[in-house]
Write a protein that holds these residues in place. Structure first.
Motif, PDB file in Angstrom:
ATOM      1  N   ALA A  39       0.838  -1.194   0.000  1.00 36.34           N
ATOM      2  CA  ALA A  39       0.000   0.000   0.000  1.00 36.34           C
ATOM      3  C   ALA A  39       0.875   1.246   0.000  1.00 36.34           C
ATOM      4  N   LEU A  40       0.527   2.181  -0.865  1.00 32.23           N
ATOM      5  CA  LEU A  40       1.224   3.455  -0.972  1.00 32.23           C
ATOM      6  C   LEU A  40       0.262   4.575  -0.577  1.00 32.23           C
ATOM      7  N   PRO A  41       0.772   5.780  -0.303  1.00 32.38           N
ATOM      8  CA  PRO A  41      -0.128   6.865   0.112  1.00 32.38           C
ATOM      9  C   PRO A  41      -1.276   7.127  -0.867  1.00 32.38           C
ATOM     10  N   GLU A  42      -1.017   6.992  -2.171  1.00 28.56           N
ATOM     11  CA  GLU A  42      -2.055   7.288  -3.152  1.00 28.56           C
ATOM     12  C   GLU A  42      -2.397   6.103  -4.038  1.00 28.56           C
ATOM     13  N   GLY A  43      -1.832   4.943  -3.761  1.00 22.84           N
ATOM     14  CA  GLY A  43      -2.099   3.808  -4.644  1.00 22.84           C
ATOM     15  C   GLY A  43      -1.522   2.518  -4.106  1.00 22.84           C
ATOM     16  N   THR A  44      -1.212   1.613  -5.020  1.00 23.44           N
ATOM     17  CA  THR A  44      -0.719   0.282  -4.661  1.00 23.44           C
ATOM     18  C   THR A  44       0.447  -0.089  -5.573  1.00 23.44           C
ATOM     19  N   LEU A  45       1.447  -0.751  -5.008  1.00 23.73           N
ATOM     20  CA  LEU A  45       2.568  -1.289  -5.769  1.00 23.73           C
ATOM     21  C   LEU A  45       2.467  -2.811  -5.737  1.00 23.73           C
ATOM     22  N   LEU A  46       2.513  -3.433  -6.913  1.00 25.89           N
ATOM     23  CA  LEU A  46       2.465  -4.883  -7.034  1.00 25.89           C
ATOM     24  C   LEU A  46       3.768  -5.374  -7.655  1.00 25.89           C
ATOM     25  N   LEU A  47       4.342  -6.422  -7.084  1.00 24.58           N
ATOM     26  CA  LEU A  47       5.557  -7.041  -7.610  1.00 24.58           C
ATOM     27  C   LEU A  47       5.263  -8.508  -7.885  1.00 24.58           C
ATOM     28  N   MET A  48       5.541  -8.943  -9.109  1.00 25.59           N
ATOM     29  CA  MET A  48       5.210 -10.314  -9.507  1.00 25.59           C
ATOM     30  C   MET A  48       6.430 -10.999 -10.108  1.00 25.59           C
ATOM     31  N   VAL A  61       3.939  -3.263 -11.123  1.00 27.54           N
ATOM     32  CA  VAL A  61       2.687  -2.614 -11.513  1.00 27.54           C
ATOM     33  C   VAL A  61       2.313  -1.600 -10.441  1.00 27.54           C
ATOM     34  N   THR A  62       1.925  -0.413 -10.871  1.00 29.75           N
ATOM     35  CA  THR A  62       1.392   0.585  -9.949  1.00 29.75           C
ATOM     36  C   THR A  62      -0.068   0.833 -10.293  1.00 29.75           C
ATOM     37  N   VAL A  63      -0.879   0.950  -9.257  1.00 25.20           N
ATOM     38  CA  VAL A  63      -2.302   1.249  -9.423  1.00 25.20           C
ATOM     39  C   VAL A  63      -2.581   2.546  -8.666  1.00 25.20           C
ATOM     40  N   PHE A  64      -2.815   3.625  -9.398  1.00 28.09           N
ATOM     41  CA  PHE A  64      -3.089   4.937  -8.818  1.00 28.09           C
ATOM     42  C   PHE A  64      -4.445   5.421  -9.329  1.00 28.09           C
ATOM     43  N   PRO A  65      -5.520   5.147  -8.592  1.00 29.38           N
ATOM     44  CA  PRO A  65      -6.859   5.521  -9.055  1.00 29.38           C
ATOM     45  C   PRO A  65      -7.007   7.007  -9.371  1.00 29.38           C
ATOM     46  N   GLY A  66      -6.252   7.861  -8.687  1.00 30.07           N
ATOM     47  CA  GLY A  66      -6.362   9.294  -8.911  1.00 30.07           C
ATOM     48  C   GLY A  66      -5.739   9.786 -10.196  1.00 30.07           C
ATOM     49  N   ASN A  67      -5.080   8.896 -10.935  1.00 32.57           N
ATOM     50  CA  ASN A  67      -4.433   9.323 -12.178  1.00 32.57           C
ATOM     51  C   ASN A  67      -5.423   9.819 -13.224  1.00 32.57           C
ATOM     52  N   ARG A  69      -7.585  11.954 -12.898  1.00 37.67           N
ATOM     53  CA  ARG A  69      -7.652  13.413 -12.792  1.00 37.67           C
ATOM     54  C   ARG A  69      -6.455  14.080 -13.465  1.00 37.67           C
ATOM     55  N   ARG A  70      -5.403  13.323 -13.674  1.00 34.85           N
ATOM     56  CA  ARG A  70      -4.196  13.845 -14.307  1.00 34.85           C
ATOM     57  C   ARG A  70      -4.121  13.453 -15.777  1.00 34.85           C
ATOM     58  N   SER A  71      -5.188  12.830 -16.292  1.00 28.52           N
ATOM     59  CA  SER A  71      -5.220  12.332 -17.683  1.00 28.52           C
ATOM     60  C   SER A  71      -4.133  11.289 -17.906  1.00 28.52           C
ATOM     61  N   LEU A  72      -3.910  10.459 -16.877  1.00 29.39           N
ATOM     62  CA  LEU A  72      -2.939   9.372 -16.947  1.00 29.39           C
ATOM     63  C   LEU A  72      -3.638   8.052 -16.680  1.00 29.39           C
ATOM     64  N   PRO A  73      -3.099   6.933 -17.212  1.00 29.89           N
ATOM     65  CA  PRO A  73      -3.679   5.620 -16.902  1.00 29.89           C
ATOM     66  C   PRO A  73      -3.593   5.327 -15.404  1.00 29.89           C
ATOM     67  N   SER A  74      -4.611   4.683 -14.879  1.00 26.79           N
ATOM     68  CA  SER A  74      -4.607   4.314 -13.460  1.00 26.79           C
ATOM     69  C   SER A  74      -3.655   3.161 -13.179  1.00 26.79           C
ATOM     70  N   VAL A  75      -3.453   2.293 -14.166  1.00 26.72           N
ATOM     71  CA  VAL A  75      -2.586   1.123 -14.005  1.00 26.72           C
ATOM     72  C   VAL A  75      -1.424   1.235 -14.980  1.00 26.72           C
TER      73      VAL A  75
END
Length: 314
Positions: A39-48, A61-67, A69-75
């Motif tokens: 768990a990260l302050p604004e998202g999640t870090l996954l290592l596989m 993989v990073t999952v940042f749901p707030g992206n 709002r920045r016109s960026l992919p969430s994943v």
């Protein structure tokens, strides 16, 4: 060190060749520790991670749901391939495209074993980034001639249908009709193969809608709280998964009916390891009655197989 962009990964991977490579990897096996969730302050870090004697691979993989709002992919994803003998970096690949291609081809591998050989009608539920890959792969594995697309936003389904109406027949060298639909219940009843790739928390495929002989491919709903099918669909079907370790703990389509007693673990007939090794059978030739259901949650084995093939062919 080589670097492969999304376009280079996409161009290097042939669907049938990747299905064959996945089948070989499931047959041989590799080391695949449990994925790491941080768990990260604004998202999640996954290592596989995954490895064989030949290569070590790890997907970040990073999952940042707030992206949004920045016109960026969430994943966002990256894949690093290392030499298994020396640990030296072999290549850095775009992990997002790699994931799309290997996920679709894992469903294609399952369809080889489970979908009716004469399947001509495909329903795609979900019109997101994975949908065109799933449609194309299923149409290469089986003689699909009619594709229906249902999405929560009808305009997205219509846009994807227009796009594939031109590109899909050209890639298959046969006529294929592609259309958007709004009546999901009717579309499920008409299809030979139903493929789902959504983030739904409510069932989109109901067991009472299914008919004998269909194949259901569930690719989205990758957490225990999500699901794309109801209990009756799972109860009626012959159930298969990509990996028992993953699907029985992570995918709500299996986890929820296990928890409420609709099925037990013995009702899961096989995973892709067992199918590839001939330890269990899929749909038998001439079986026009069975409903088969495949639940995929993904495994690092698939990423490693796809990365090796992409680097070889790029």
């Amino acid at each position: 060190m080589r670097m492969l962009s999304a376009g280079e990964v996409d161009g290097a991977l042939d669907d049938i060749a990747l299905i064959d490579r996945l089948e070989a990897m499931f047959k041989a096996g590799c080391e695949t520790p449990l994925r790491h969730h941080h768990a990260l302050p604004e998202g999640t870090l996954l290592l596989m991670p995954a490895w064989t004697a030949r290569h070590i691979g790890i997907k970040l993989v990073t999952v940042f749901p707030g992206n949004a709002r920045r016109s960026l992919p969430s994943v966002l994803g990256h894949y690093m391939l290392l030499d298994g003998r020396t640990g030296q970096t072999v290549a850095l690949l775009d992990g997002t495209m790699l994931t799309k291609r290997r996920t679709a081809c894992a469903s294609g591998l399952a369809a080889r074993y489970l979908a009716p050989e004469s399947a001509t009608r495909l329903l795609m539920i979900g019109a997101g980034a994975l949908a065109p890959h799933l449609i194309r792969v299923h149409a290469k594995v089986r003689p699909i001639r009619e594709v229906a697309i249902w999405g929560r936003r009808p305009e997205s389904a219509e846009a994807l249908a227009r796009e594939l109406s031109a590109s899909l027949p050209a890639s298959l060298d046969r006529p294929v009709t592609v259309r958007a639909v709004t009546d999901r219940k009717a579309a499920v009843a008409e299809a030979d193969i139903i493929s789902c790739a959504t983030l739904s928390k409510e069932p989109l495929v109901e067991g009472d809608w299914l008919r004998d002989g269909q194949h259901v491919d569930l690719v989205g709903a990758y957490t225990p709280e999500m699901r794309e099918s109801d209990d009756r669909a799972v109860w009626r079907a012959r159930v298969y998964v990509d990996t028992r370790a993953g699907a029985l703990k992570e995918g709500g389509d299996i986890v929820q009916p296990l928890r409420n007693g609709t099925i037990d673990e013995d009702d899961v007939i096989a995973d892709l390891f067992e199918l590839a090794r001939g330890q269990q059978t899929g749909r038998l030739p001439g079986d026009a009655a069975s409903i088969t259901l495949f639940k995929s949650v993904g495994t690092a084995l698939e990423d490693l197989a796809a990365a090796e093939l992409a680097v070889e062919k790029a």
